[in-house]
Design a protein around this motif. Sequence first.
Motif, PDB file in Angstrom:
ATOM      1  N   LEU A 256       0.797  -1.224   0.000  1.00 19.91           N
ATOM      2  CA  LEU A 256       0.000   0.000   0.000  1.00 19.91           C
ATOM      3  C   LEU A 256       0.832   1.278   0.000  1.00 19.91           C
ATOM      4  O   LEU A 256       0.459   2.271  -0.629  1.00 19.91           O
ATOM      5  CB  LEU A 256      -0.927   0.017   1.213  1.00 19.91           C
ATOM      6  CG  LEU A 256      -2.086  -0.975   1.195  1.00 19.91           C
ATOM      7  CD1 LEU A 256      -2.672  -1.130   2.588  1.00 19.91           C
ATOM      8  CD2 LEU A 256      -3.165  -0.530   0.207  1.00 19.91           C
ATOM      9  N   TYR A 257       1.948   1.252   0.743  1.00 19.52           N
ATOM     10  CA  TYR A 257       2.709   2.487   0.948  1.00 19.52           C
ATOM     11  C   TYR A 257       4.174   2.412   0.494  1.00 19.52           C
ATOM     12  O   TYR A 257       4.879   3.419   0.572  1.00 19.52           O
ATOM     13  CB  TYR A 257       2.705   2.875   2.432  1.00 19.52           C
ATOM     14  CG  TYR A 257       1.379   2.727   3.127  1.00 19.52           C
ATOM     15  CD1 TYR A 257       0.281   3.504   2.771  1.00 19.52           C
ATOM     16  CD2 TYR A 257       1.221   1.812   4.166  1.00 19.52           C
ATOM     17  CE1 TYR A 257      -0.940   3.374   3.430  1.00 19.52           C
ATOM     18  CE2 TYR A 257       0.011   1.677   4.833  1.00 19.52           C
ATOM     19  CZ  TYR A 257      -1.071   2.455   4.456  1.00 19.52           C
ATOM     20  OH  TYR A 257      -2.264   2.308   5.110  1.00 19.52           O
ATOM     21  N   GLY A 258       4.624   1.239   0.082  1.00 11.79           N
ATOM     22  CA  GLY A 258       6.021   1.104  -0.317  1.00 11.79           C
ATOM     23  C   GLY A 258       6.997   1.104   0.847  1.00 11.79           C
ATOM     24  O   GLY A 258       8.189   1.347   0.661  1.00 11.79           O
ATOM     25  N   LEU A 259       6.502   0.809   2.061  1.00  7.87           N
ATOM     26  CA  LEU A 259       7.364   0.796   3.241  1.00  7.87           C
ATOM     27  C   LEU A 259       7.965  -0.594   3.438  1.00  7.87           C
ATOM     28  O   LEU A 259       7.251  -1.590   3.472  1.00  7.87           O
ATOM     29  CB  LEU A 259       6.571   1.185   4.496  1.00  7.87           C
ATOM     30  CG  LEU A 259       5.902   2.556   4.481  1.00  7.87           C
ATOM     31  CD1 LEU A 259       5.156   2.785   5.791  1.00  7.87           C
ATOM     32  CD2 LEU A 259       6.908   3.670   4.240  1.00  7.87           C
ATOM     33  N   GLU A 260       9.249  -0.642   3.585  1.00  3.80           N
ATOM     34  CA  GLU A 260       9.944  -1.911   3.842  1.00  3.80           C
ATOM     35  C   GLU A 260      10.356  -1.945   5.314  1.00  3.80           C
ATOM     36  O   GLU A 260      11.079  -1.066   5.784  1.00  3.80           O
ATOM     37  CB  GLU A 260      11.182  -2.033   2.952  1.00  3.80           C
ATOM     38  CG  GLU A 260      11.917  -3.353   3.133  1.00  3.80           C
ATOM     39  CD  GLU A 260      13.161  -3.446   2.270  1.00  3.80           C
ATOM     40  OE1 GLU A 260      13.985  -4.350   2.528  1.00  3.80           O
ATOM     41  OE2 GLU A 260      13.324  -2.608   1.348  1.00  3.80           O
ATOM     42  N   VAL A 261       9.878  -2.949   6.022  1.00  2.09           N
ATOM     43  CA  VAL A 261      10.160  -3.082   7.451  1.00  2.09           C
ATOM     44  C   VAL A 261      11.080  -4.270   7.662  1.00  2.09           C
ATOM     45  O   VAL A 261      10.801  -5.378   7.219  1.00  2.09           O
ATOM     46  CB  VAL A 261       8.858  -3.272   8.260  1.00  2.09           C
ATOM     47  CG1 VAL A 261       9.162  -3.332   9.761  1.00  2.09           C
ATOM     48  CG2 VAL A 261       7.868  -2.142   7.967  1.00  2.09           C
TER      49      VAL A 261
END
Length: 322
Positions: free
Chosen positions: A75-80
């Motif tokens: 959804l947001y392109g965030l890599e955790v």
Amino acid sequence: MHQVLDLTPESYQRHTIHLQERDWAETNCYVDVWIEQLHALGLDPMASMAFSVTPDFEGDQWTFFKFQLNDLYDLYGLEVQELVIWKTLLDNVEQQVKLNRPVLVELDSMFLPDTAGTAYQREHVKSTVSVNKIDRENKILGYFHAQGYYELTGTDFIEAFALPEANNQLTLAPYVEFVKLDGIKKLSKDSLRSKSEVILARQLSQLPKANPFEKFRHQFERDFAWLLEQPIETFHEYAFVTFRQFGACFELAANYLNWLAPEKYSTIAEQFSGISSATKVYQFQLARALNRKKMVDLNAIDNMAEMWLKAIEKLKKMVHSE
């Protein structure tokens, strides 16, 4: 001093979900901190809440519901990623914030001033915060936690990071994650809703195989006799992993469905809201019953089981018919 976003506790505006009157003002530490972290990044956290429709009774507790990392990426392109603490906790956290990466870290609420009146300076309680700002020299930490953005300083900074001069020393490193913002993307509301419906369909494959309230009712009937012999502190712990978890989760599910398509999912959202509000009332009734050493009526859980079944059956038909 290093910081990801230029924020102050005084200027920060919380997400609307933490401003409105709710059955459960807080959900759990991981969900609440992600709501505010996403909001601060200019992202709508509601899109990634499909996880809230599929909690289950896990035998001795309800699902500790959490944002799904693959959803945050889609959804947001965030890599955790997990952060290995191989130096000191302060060193590793500071390095990631220096790289413009928020850091989610488990800290002791004993040293989190925003928990004043509950755990702060009273008891050791693990809780997840998201570090936005760190100033080693002046001993200042800016962090998201619960319903907002806060700062801690001085002795709290020393103790939270278990620095050499602290009275509190870490025996084991906490679990820590960092968020890579390089690929962050901000989609339109229509695109978010479209992607979120796809995620919802995928999430429904993780629905409990049996009605979780029926499973819980059988276990709770046995647990109640045990709770009668326990101190009130044990009840609070029990309530947190049971009633608080599913009550707050289904309230969040109602919020999510009303955000996704209120005209489409409103009746399902009402069922989930009904579970939430009934759970809040029932938890108070249970506390009184335990205080009086009397058995509590189990019909309320049967009613929740019926509401859950109606909501889930309708949700499955609506989602899978498209």
